[in-house]
Motif scaffolding. Structure first.
Motif, short mmCIF file in Angstrom:
data_model
loop_
_atom_site.label_atom_id
_atom_site.label_comp_id
_atom_site.label_asym_id
_atom_site.label_seq_id
_atom_site.Cartn_x
_atom_site.Cartn_y
_atom_site.Cartn_z
N ILE A 61 -44.43 -28.39 -38.55
CA ILE A 61 -45.43 -28.28 -39.61
C ILE A 61 -44.77 -28.06 -40.97
CG2 ILE A 61 -47.34 -26.89 -40.53
CD1 ILE A 61 -48.20 -26.32 -37.65
N ALA A 62 -43.80 -27.19 -41.02
CA ALA A 62 -43.12 -26.88 -42.28
C ALA A 62 -42.47 -28.12 -42.87
CB ALA A 62 -42.09 -25.78 -42.09
N ASP A 63 -41.86 -28.97 -42.03
CA ASP A 63 -41.24 -30.20 -42.52
C ASP A 63 -42.28 -31.14 -43.12
OD1 ASP A 63 -38.74 -29.33 -41.74
OD2 ASP A 63 -38.77 -30.44 -39.85
N VAL A 64 -43.44 -31.23 -42.48
CA VAL A 64 -44.52 -32.08 -42.99
C VAL A 64 -45.00 -31.57 -44.34
CG1 VAL A 64 -46.89 -32.87 -42.60
CG2 VAL A 64 -45.27 -32.84 -40.70
N VAL A 65 -45.21 -30.26 -44.45
CA VAL A 65 -45.69 -29.68 -45.71
C VAL A 65 -44.66 -29.87 -46.81
CG1 VAL A 65 -46.36 -27.52 -46.86
CG2 VAL A 65 -47.20 -28.03 -44.56
N ARG A 66 -43.36 -29.65 -46.49
CA ARG A 66 -42.32 -29.87 -47.50
C ARG A 66 -42.30 -31.32 -47.97
NH1 ARG A 66 -39.42 -25.62 -44.77
NH2 ARG A 66 -38.79 -26.99 -43.08
N GLU A 67 -42.45 -32.25 -47.05
CA GLU A 67 -42.46 -33.67 -47.40
C GLU A 67 -43.64 -33.99 -48.31
OE1 GLU A 67 -43.10 -38.09 -45.48
OE2 GLU A 67 -42.81 -36.39 -44.14
N LEU A 68 -44.82 -33.52 -47.94
CA LEU A 68 -46.01 -33.79 -48.76
C LEU A 68 -45.90 -33.19 -50.15
CD1 LEU A 68 -48.77 -33.25 -46.04
CD2 LEU A 68 -48.09 -35.43 -47.09
N LEU A 69 -45.39 -31.96 -50.23
CA LEU A 69 -45.23 -31.33 -51.54
C LEU A 69 -44.18 -32.06 -52.38
CD1 LEU A 69 -45.42 -27.57 -50.55
CD2 LEU A 69 -47.10 -28.88 -51.87
N ASN A 70 -43.10 -32.49 -51.75
CA ASN A 70 -42.07 -33.24 -52.47
C ASN A 70 -42.63 -34.56 -53.01
OD1 ASN A 70 -39.40 -33.61 -53.44
ND2 ASN A 70 -39.06 -35.06 -51.76
N TRP A 72 -45.74 -35.20 -53.73
CA TRP A 72 -46.67 -34.88 -54.80
C TRP A 72 -45.93 -34.61 -56.11
CZ3 TRP A 72 -47.55 -30.47 -57.78
CH2 TRP A 72 -48.71 -30.51 -58.56
N VAL A 73 -44.86 -33.81 -56.02
CA VAL A 73 -44.08 -33.50 -57.23
C VAL A 73 -43.47 -34.77 -57.82
CG1 VAL A 73 -41.98 -32.34 -58.07
CG2 VAL A 73 -43.60 -31.10 -56.62
N GLN A 76 -46.04 -36.66 -59.67
CA GLN A 76 -46.38 -36.03 -60.95
C GLN A 76 -45.32 -36.30 -62.02
OE1 GLN A 76 -49.50 -34.67 -61.07
NE2 GLN A 76 -49.42 -35.42 -58.97
N VAL A 77 -44.08 -36.32 -61.60
CA VAL A 77 -42.97 -36.57 -62.53
C VAL A 77 -43.05 -38.00 -63.07
CG1 VAL A 77 -40.45 -36.80 -62.67
CG2 VAL A 77 -41.47 -34.84 -61.50
N LYS A 78 -43.46 -38.94 -62.22
CA LYS A 78 -43.56 -40.35 -62.62
C LYS A 78 -44.77 -40.62 -63.50
CE LYS A 78 -41.10 -42.10 -58.62
NZ LYS A 78 -41.18 -42.89 -57.41
N SER A 79 -45.78 -39.73 -63.47
CA SER A 79 -47.01 -39.93 -64.26
C SER A 79 -46.80 -39.71 -65.72
CB SER A 79 -48.11 -38.99 -63.77
OG SER A 79 -48.41 -39.23 -62.43
#
Length: 79
Positions: A61-70, A72-73, A76-79
């Motif tokens: 679960i932690a790996d999935v959450v880290r991937e999704l957060l990464n 997302w970030v 946001q940086v590309k926007s």
């Protein structure tokens, strides 16, 4: 980095969760930077569904959450 989707040896998610402490061939992600803990509250149904899907796919679960957060970030940086 994408979590590895190793199939558990058993199709029963409960068996996989109970046996997760045993030595396996699942690759371990080596973290080279200092980690910080993030605690969030989510609905029980959502947690149960996430846990079941991760167990079924043999991922953490932690790996999935880290991937999704990464992802997302990065978006946001590309926007």
């Amino acid at each position: 980095m994408r979590p590895t989707a190793n199939k558990p040896t058993s199709t029963n998610a409960d068996d996989w969760v109970t046996s997760r402490g045993e030595k396996s061939d699942t690759p371990t992600i080596v973290v080279t930077e200092k980690m910080k803990r993030l605690t969030i509250d989510i609905a029980e149904d959502l947690h149960r569904n996430i846990k079941r899907e991760c167990a079924t796919q043999g991922i953490n679960i932690a790996d999935v959450v880290r991937e999704l957060l990464n992802e997302w970030v990065q978006k946001q940086v590309k926007s």
